[in-house]
Design an enzyme around this catalytic site. Sequence first.
Site, PDB file in Angstrom:
ATOM      1  N   HIS A 123       2.901  -5.119 -10.218  1.00 13.48           N
ATOM      2  CA  HIS A 123       1.464  -4.905 -10.261  1.00 13.48           C
ATOM      3  C   HIS A 123       1.019  -4.351 -11.609  1.00 13.48           C
ATOM      4  O   HIS A 123       1.804  -3.737 -12.338  1.00 13.48           O
ATOM      5  CB  HIS A 123       1.046  -3.982  -9.131  1.00 13.48           C
ATOM      6  CG  HIS A 123       1.173  -4.628  -7.785  1.00 13.48           C
ATOM      7  ND1 HIS A 123       0.682  -4.056  -6.652  1.00 13.48           N
ATOM      8  CD2 HIS A 123       1.730  -5.810  -7.400  1.00 13.48           C
ATOM      9  CE1 HIS A 123       0.921  -4.857  -5.618  1.00 13.48           C
ATOM     10  NE2 HIS A 123       1.574  -5.921  -6.052  1.00 13.48           N
ATOM     11  N   GLU A 125      -0.898  -1.871 -12.447  1.00 15.43           N
ATOM     12  CA  GLU A 125      -0.796  -0.420 -12.608  1.00 15.43           C
ATOM     13  C   GLU A 125       0.646  -0.009 -12.911  1.00 15.43           C
ATOM     14  O   GLU A 125       0.885   0.834 -13.766  1.00 15.43           O
ATOM     15  CB  GLU A 125      -1.258   0.298 -11.329  1.00 15.43           C
ATOM     16  CG  GLU A 125      -2.654  -0.074 -10.878  1.00 15.43           C
ATOM     17  CD  GLU A 125      -2.678  -1.210  -9.867  1.00 15.43           C
ATOM     18  OE1 GLU A 125      -3.546  -1.175  -8.985  1.00 15.43           O
ATOM     19  OE2 GLU A 125      -1.844  -2.139  -9.952  1.00 15.43           O
ATOM     20  N   CYS A 149      -2.792  -0.514  -4.676  1.00 17.07           N
ATOM     21  CA  CYS A 149      -2.110  -0.556  -3.379  1.00 17.07           C
ATOM     22  C   CYS A 149      -1.438   0.802  -3.148  1.00 17.07           C
ATOM     23  O   CYS A 149      -1.317   1.603  -4.079  1.00 17.07           O
ATOM     24  CB  CYS A 149      -1.100  -1.693  -3.357  1.00 17.07           C
ATOM     25  SG  CYS A 149       0.376  -1.399  -4.355  1.00 17.07           S
ATOM     26  N   CYS A 152       1.439   1.545  -5.676  1.00 15.41           N
ATOM     27  CA  CYS A 152       0.943   1.857  -7.026  1.00 15.41           C
ATOM     28  C   CYS A 152       0.254   3.213  -7.046  1.00 15.41           C
ATOM     29  O   CYS A 152       0.364   3.954  -8.030  1.00 15.41           O
ATOM     30  CB  CYS A 152       0.000   0.765  -7.517  1.00 15.41           C
ATOM     31  SG  CYS A 152       0.856  -0.761  -7.984  1.00 15.41           S
TER      32      CYS A 152
END
Length: 189
Positions: A123, A125, A149, A152
């Site tokens: 992801h 992040e 999410c 993250c």
Amino acid sequence: MLGLRPQQRIRWHMGWPHHQATQQPATRTSLHPNHSTQVMPLTSRDIKWLEACERLAPVFSTCERKQYVAFIISNAGRVVGFGYNGSPPNLPHCSEAPCPRLSSDVQSGSRYDVGEGRCIAVHAEANAIMYSSPLDRVDATLYVNGPPCPDCAKLIAASGIKRVVHLPNPDYPDACTTLGLQVVVAPWV
């Protein structure tokens, strides 16, 4: 404003071009749905970085389902981290091989790490955190064009980042506020 792409919503909110926005806090504020007493101003700096996320996500992201970009910005206003969602190095991207999440037709907002909807991408992040210095992240702000999410959110909380600014998505509940992070959700929904 419904039906507008997020980039168009940003233009509508502050006028175009974005450099016309002042450095004063915008008149609108963000009210986090899970914490009704937490109201934080959305500054022109926040809008600038969210707009950058929106513009760069389709350029860098290799995910076929959702395109995200994240910036980590120090208190001095410097970029100290940048990331986008895509496959790990030396592995095929979703655009080059069948994406398990896209081909499973799994519901938006469902778990990423198990089952037929398993996401193979790192992801945005997580990439921004991995490729930044721990010292530079202390008390920094992370900008991303969607809510982080839960996995993250844990990485963000453990990384020294203090504040998260993101665009809303009703399919994804906020996972950052419960971890003690300051959260600003852009008010244009």
